[in-house]
Design a protein around this motif. Structure first.
Motif, mmCIF file in Angstrom:
data_model
loop_
_atom_site.group_PDB
_atom_site.id
_atom_site.type_symbol
_atom_site.label_atom_id
_atom_site.label_comp_id
_atom_site.label_asym_id
_atom_site.label_seq_id
_atom_site.Cartn_x
_atom_site.Cartn_y
_atom_site.Cartn_z
ATOM 1 N N LEU A 25 -2.039 -1.243 -3.601
ATOM 2 C CA LEU A 25 -3.076 -0.325 -3.723
ATOM 3 C C LEU A 25 -2.551 1.122 -3.562
ATOM 4 O O LEU A 25 -1.503 1.464 -2.779
ATOM 5 C CB LEU A 25 -3.857 -0.541 -2.115
ATOM 6 N N VAL A 78 -8.806 2.937 2.766
ATOM 7 C CA VAL A 78 -7.822 1.845 2.740
ATOM 8 C C VAL A 78 -8.568 0.492 3.165
ATOM 9 O O VAL A 78 -8.247 -0.588 2.311
ATOM 10 C CB VAL A 78 -6.601 2.107 3.395
ATOM 11 N N VAL A 120 0.925 -1.244 0.113
ATOM 12 C CA VAL A 120 0.035 0.210 0.063
ATOM 13 C C VAL A 120 0.793 1.074 0.019
ATOM 14 O O VAL A 120 2.099 1.409 0.779
ATOM 15 C CB VAL A 120 -0.827 0.064 1.205
#
Length: 616
Positions: free
Chosen positions: A124, A529, A101
């Motif tokens: 991500l 998230v 991420v």
């Protein structure tokens, strides 16, 4: 043996330095299911890194997965190189990470470059989209999911809240060339209109695109010396006449004046200063100069009027030619310096034209210029003339024009640039008093001169965009929002210059720590998230908005009550019925803010809001 131990010690220190950069975790294992790579900031920054990391931790805990973070190094200018990020991506991959991420535009190029190399890892990217360096084309990859936010809704919440909190003079300061800013701004004015029409109270909304070509505002300013008649001065004064140099004038007793010799003519070099007292009965030695051998020195004024003369000697000289191009026509010459052979001279590039900035020097003799990237640098001359060419490029940050009337120093400067100004000598019967600076709206420029009472001084160019916010505040605006643009902090800068209490409205994260912040509309990375990871699908994007609680305004609640730590139902003092209704309507699509093609005025139809659009 000692050498061997030294090598071992150096290696040990180096390894400690490397692992000190990769964050911390309670887990001793080298392998982690999830890795968050910061944009170079810390996970306790109170902003985007912290919020995103909290989302990673929350998801990992819910899914019983291990996680850790890495904090890459940034350079001295705060920039983060894609290849540096790539090292941490590889470190995460080697650690068997299933998810990596990252957040922010700094990571977009790194994801674009490295995600295709690790197709089995899920990336991500929050609030940015992958693209190659120097490109605006967004690239999609099957193992990359991006998170976006509905900035129209965020701006709408900010506009509605500004009025709901009781303010009827609000403003937006944004960028015409930034899509995010245009979206925030359009949402803002529609939210203001909604709240104004609900209350039935007239609301004035200022709207300014600070980089629009037709903006009804001029950021340039003027500087000029102020002279006063000698008879007005209450102090004892002395007249100083400088021949072949700068510094002539009338000065107060005890004043320290910089005296500079004129540049030598061809075949000449500065040799020394001659001093002479012009006051009867006072000897020449009373003329107190700091050095008779340096071409720039200081005079301590006192005891007598005086004449100071720069004396030159005959020498073999060569020229440093500062030119626009190598053709050396008269029209291409900036300046020339006549210097002795085997000497070094400080050369300064002329101030840049509007919108441009100095980039580097070009010179056939590469060893002659000490620092080709500095606008002021030493140039070494041996036994031949040298031509150096200052190269200017279009500035990637705002530049502001300065005009010096009655002196030197005019030019176009960027925030942080060092600017030197020198006043012209006063007319007979007058003495230099101070510098005066004012912008084209008659307001203070905000610059701080090293010594405004010295005829030669300098200052650091400041962010002039704050001046437009100052003008809004001076005209009665109470709250200004700047969501989505790179100059939003200029609004906070302006709030501190006002004598009345005025506010900036923050965005992105809670900006209350900046002071004078009414509140902030937050794009909640934590929630986004968690939600995106729960619904992870490579090659797609997740939009954070009011329907999934990824947006909110600090200190505004949609719930009348909440449960405290003991489970008791407690009234929420931040509940606002109008805000709650608007939030729900944005979430279910009942309210759909519009994004105009170019002019925000086309999306406003209000009975109670007047939009003051800053165009010529």
């Amino acid at each position: 043996m000692k050498k061997f131990l030294s090598v071992i010690l150096v290696l040990a220190i180096s390894l400690c330095g490397v692992f000190a950069l990769v964050g911390c975790s309670k887990n001793e294992s080298k392998n982690f299911d999830m890795v968050f790579i910061t944009d170079g900031g810390t996970i306790s920054d109170g902003a985007y890194n912290q919020s995103a990391w909290n989302g990673v931790k929350e998801f990992a805990e819910e899914e019983n997965m291990s996680c850790r973070y890495y904090q890459p190094n940034v350079d001295d200018n705060g920039n983060l190189d894609a290849d540096t990020v790539g090292k941490y991506i590889k470190l995460a991959v080697d650690g068997k990470a299933k998810y990596i991420v990252m957040q922010g535009e700094k990571m977009a190029v790194a994801v674009d470059k490295y995600a295709p190399q690790f197709g089995d890892v899920n990336f991500l990217l929050v609030d940015a989209a992958p693209h190659a360096e120097g490109s605006t084309t967004i690239d999609g990859f099957n193992n990359v999911m991006t998170v976006t936010f509905d900035t129209l809704q965020a701006g709408y919440l900010a506009g509605y809240t500004s009025v709901a909190k009781g303010y009827n003079k609000v403003g937006y300061l944004g960028s015409v060339s930034d899509k995010s800013s245009a979206s925030y701004g359009a949402g803002f004015v529609q939210g203001v209109a909604k709240a104004a029409d609900e209350s039935g109270i007239p609301v004035l909304c200022d709207y300014a695109n600070y980089d629009a070509e037709d903006l009804d505002y001029d950021y340039s300013f003027t500087i000029q010396p102020v002279y006063q008649k000698i008879t007005i001065s209450k102090e004892t004064t002395y007249k100083v006449k400088v021949k072949n140099g700068l510094g002539s004038g009338v000065y107060a007793d005890g004043e320290n004046v910089t005296i500079t010799a004129d540049k030598p003519a061809k075949g000449k070099a500065f040799d020394h200063w001659e001093v002479k007292s012009n006051t009867e009965g006072v000897k020449d030695k009373k003329v107190n100069i700091s050095s008779d051998k340096k071409s720039t020195m200081n005079l301590l004024v006192g005891d007598c009027d005086c004449t100071i003369k720069a004396v030159y000697k005959d020498v073999k000289t060569f020229q440093i030619i500062v030119a626009k191009s190598a053709d050396l026509s008269l029209s291409s010459l900036y300046d020339t310096y006549n210097v002795e052979e085997n000497s070094t001279t400080l050369v300064t590039a002329p101030a840049a034209e509007s919108g441009m900035t100095f980039d580097h020097w070009e010179c056939d003799d590469k060893d002659a210029v000490e620092d080709v990237n500095s606008p002021s640098t030493n140039v070494k001359v041996t036994n031949k003339d040298i031509t150096i060419i200052p190269v200017y490029v279009k500035s990637d940050v705002p530049t502001f024009d300065v005009t010096v009337y009655g002196g030197t120093g005019s030019g176009s400067y960027r925030s942080g640039d060092h600017v030197s100004v020198v006043a012209d000598p006063p007319k007979d019967g007058y003495m230099f008093y101070k510098w005066e600076n004012v912008d084209n709206q008659g307001l203070s420029t905000g610059i701080a001169m090293t010594n405004e009472y010295c005829y030669t001084t300098d200052f650091e160019m400041i962010d002039r965009y704050s001046s437009i916010a100052e003008t809004m505040y001076n005209n009665g605006t109470q709250v200004i929002f700047g969501g989505g643009n790179s100059q939003a902090e200029s609004i906070f800068t302006a709030t501190w210059k006002m004598s009345e209490q005025v506010y900036a409205f923050g965005y992105g994260y809670d900006q209350s720590s900046m002071g004078n912040c009414l509140t902030s509309v937050v794009t909640d990375y934590r929630v986004a998230v968690v939600n995106a990871l729960k619904d992870y699908k490579g090659g797609s994007y997740y939009e954070g908005n009011c329907s999934n609680n990824c947006l909110y305004v600090v200190d505004m609640s949609t719930q009348k009550t909440y449960k405290d730590k003991d489970g008791n139902e407690v009234e929420d003092k931040n509940y606002n019925e109008g805000y709650a209704n608007v939030y729900k309507a944005l979430g279910d699509g009942t309210i759909k803010p519009n994004l105009p093609a170019d002019d925000v005025r086309t999306v406003v139809n209000s009975k109670c809001m007047t939009l003051n659009y800053w165009v010529k």
